[in-house]
Design a protein around this motif. Structure first.
Motif, PDB file in Angstrom:
ATOM      1  N   GLN A  25      45.065 -68.284 -47.552  1.00  0.00           N
ATOM      2  CA  GLN A  25      44.648 -67.981 -46.189  1.00  0.00           C
ATOM      3  C   GLN A  25      44.506 -66.482 -45.986  1.00  0.00           C
ATOM      4  O   GLN A  25      45.124 -65.686 -46.703  1.00  0.00           O
ATOM      5  CB  GLN A  25      45.656 -68.548 -45.200  1.00  0.00           C
ATOM      6  N   PRO A  26      43.713 -66.072 -45.023  1.00  0.00           N
ATOM      7  CA  PRO A  26      43.594 -64.635 -44.721  1.00  0.00           C
ATOM      8  C   PRO A  26      44.971 -64.019 -44.475  1.00  0.00           C
ATOM      9  O   PRO A  26      45.830 -64.628 -43.820  1.00  0.00           O
ATOM     10  CB  PRO A  26      42.736 -64.618 -43.457  1.00  0.00           C
ATOM     11  N   GLY A  36      47.017 -63.431 -46.899  1.00  0.00           N
ATOM     12  CA  GLY A  36      47.858 -63.825 -48.017  1.00  0.00           C
ATOM     13  C   GLY A  36      47.710 -62.904 -49.221  1.00  0.00           C
ATOM     14  O   GLY A  36      46.966 -61.916 -49.189  1.00  0.00           O
ATOM     15  N   SER A  42      46.984 -58.711 -48.313  1.00  0.00           N
ATOM     16  CA  SER A  42      46.178 -58.684 -47.081  1.00  0.00           C
ATOM     17  C   SER A  42      44.758 -59.172 -47.353  1.00  0.00           C
ATOM     18  O   SER A  42      43.781 -58.541 -46.942  1.00  0.00           O
ATOM     19  CB  SER A  42      46.150 -57.269 -46.505  1.00  0.00           C
ATOM     20  N   LYS A  95      41.213 -60.949 -47.377  1.00  0.00           N
ATOM     21  CA  LYS A  95      40.226 -61.234 -46.332  1.00  0.00           C
ATOM     22  C   LYS A  95      39.204 -62.235 -46.865  1.00  0.00           C
ATOM     23  O   LYS A  95      38.994 -62.322 -48.081  1.00  0.00           O
ATOM     24  CB  LYS A  95      39.511 -59.943 -45.938  1.00  0.00           C
ATOM     25  N   PRO A  96      38.531 -62.941 -45.985  1.00  0.00           N
ATOM     26  CA  PRO A  96      37.495 -63.881 -46.453  1.00  0.00           C
ATOM     27  C   PRO A  96      36.443 -63.213 -47.326  1.00  0.00           C
ATOM     28  O   PRO A  96      35.926 -63.836 -48.269  1.00  0.00           O
ATOM     29  CB  PRO A  96      36.903 -64.415 -45.143  1.00  0.00           C
ATOM     30  N   THR A 156      36.570 -63.251 -51.177  1.00  0.00           N
ATOM     31  CA  THR A 156      36.240 -64.465 -51.928  1.00  0.00           C
ATOM     32  C   THR A 156      35.205 -64.160 -52.996  1.00  0.00           C
ATOM     33  O   THR A 156      34.126 -63.638 -52.705  1.00  0.00           O
ATOM     34  CB  THR A 156      35.712 -65.548 -50.976  1.00  0.00           C
ATOM     35  N   VAL A 173      39.389 -67.113 -50.107  1.00  0.00           N
ATOM     36  CA  VAL A 173      40.197 -66.742 -48.942  1.00  0.00           C
ATOM     37  C   VAL A 173      39.566 -67.375 -47.706  1.00  0.00           C
ATOM     38  O   VAL A 173      38.440 -67.045 -47.339  1.00  0.00           O
ATOM     39  CB  VAL A 173      40.278 -65.212 -48.778  1.00  0.00           C
ATOM     40  N   SER A 174      40.286 -68.292 -47.117  1.00  0.00           N
ATOM     41  CA  SER A 174      39.730 -69.028 -45.978  1.00  0.00           C
ATOM     42  C   SER A 174      40.848 -69.643 -45.157  1.00  0.00           C
ATOM     43  O   SER A 174      41.902 -69.999 -45.686  1.00  0.00           O
ATOM     44  CB  SER A 174      38.793 -70.126 -46.477  1.00  0.00           C
ATOM     45  N   SER A 175      40.581 -69.779 -43.876  1.00  0.00           N
ATOM     46  CA  SER A 175      41.539 -70.450 -42.995  1.00  0.00           C
ATOM     47  C   SER A 175      41.189 -71.927 -42.850  1.00  0.00           C
ATOM     48  O   SER A 175      41.886 -72.666 -42.165  1.00  0.00           O
ATOM     49  CB  SER A 175      41.558 -69.772 -41.628  1.00  0.00           C
TER      50      SER A 175
END
Length: 123
Positions: A13-14, A16, A85, A87-88, A91, A121-123
């Motif tokens: 997740q963002p 992470g 930290s 971020k999407p 990815t 990286v995704s929620s």
């Protein structure tokens, strides 16, 4: 035979963290600077981080500076990328590479690539 084997990727997740590893063989790892690249879908492969063979200061692309840390263990022939930290936009498939024109088995060392490790990286 030169081998670069990346591992440690995954889904996070963002915000992470992940730690990537690249195990190298087939050349004198301790004498070669190493790089991490990444390639997002539909985009070119971009340089992320650089570390000298010994000593010196690592360097990073602006997009990851302050969040990613490249290190190496010359006893284990392994280079790492600690990613915090996330971020999407991080990815991508991440690859390690040797920053060297040394000829190994008829090819410049820099032309060898591993299979990469996917970071999502995704929620």
């Amino acid at each position: 035979q030169v081998h670069l084997v990346e591992s440690g990727g995954g889904f996070v997740q963002p915000g992470g963290s992940l730690r990537l590893s690249c195990a190298a063989s087939g050349f004198t790892f301790s004498t070669v600077a190493m790089l991490w690249f990444r390639q997002a879908p539909g985009k070119e492969r971009d340089l992320v981080a650089h570390i000298f063979s010994i000593g010196g200061h690592p360097s990073y692309t602006d997009a990851v500076r302050g969040r990613f840390t490249i290190t190496r263990d010359n006893d284990k022939n392994t280079v790492y990328l600690q990613m915090n930290s996330l971020k999407p936009e991080d990815t991508a498939i991440y690859y390690c590479n040797a920053d060297s024109s040394q000829i190994v088995q008829g090819m410049p060392l820099s032309t060898y690539w591993g299979q990469g490790t996917q970071v999502t990286v995704s929620s």
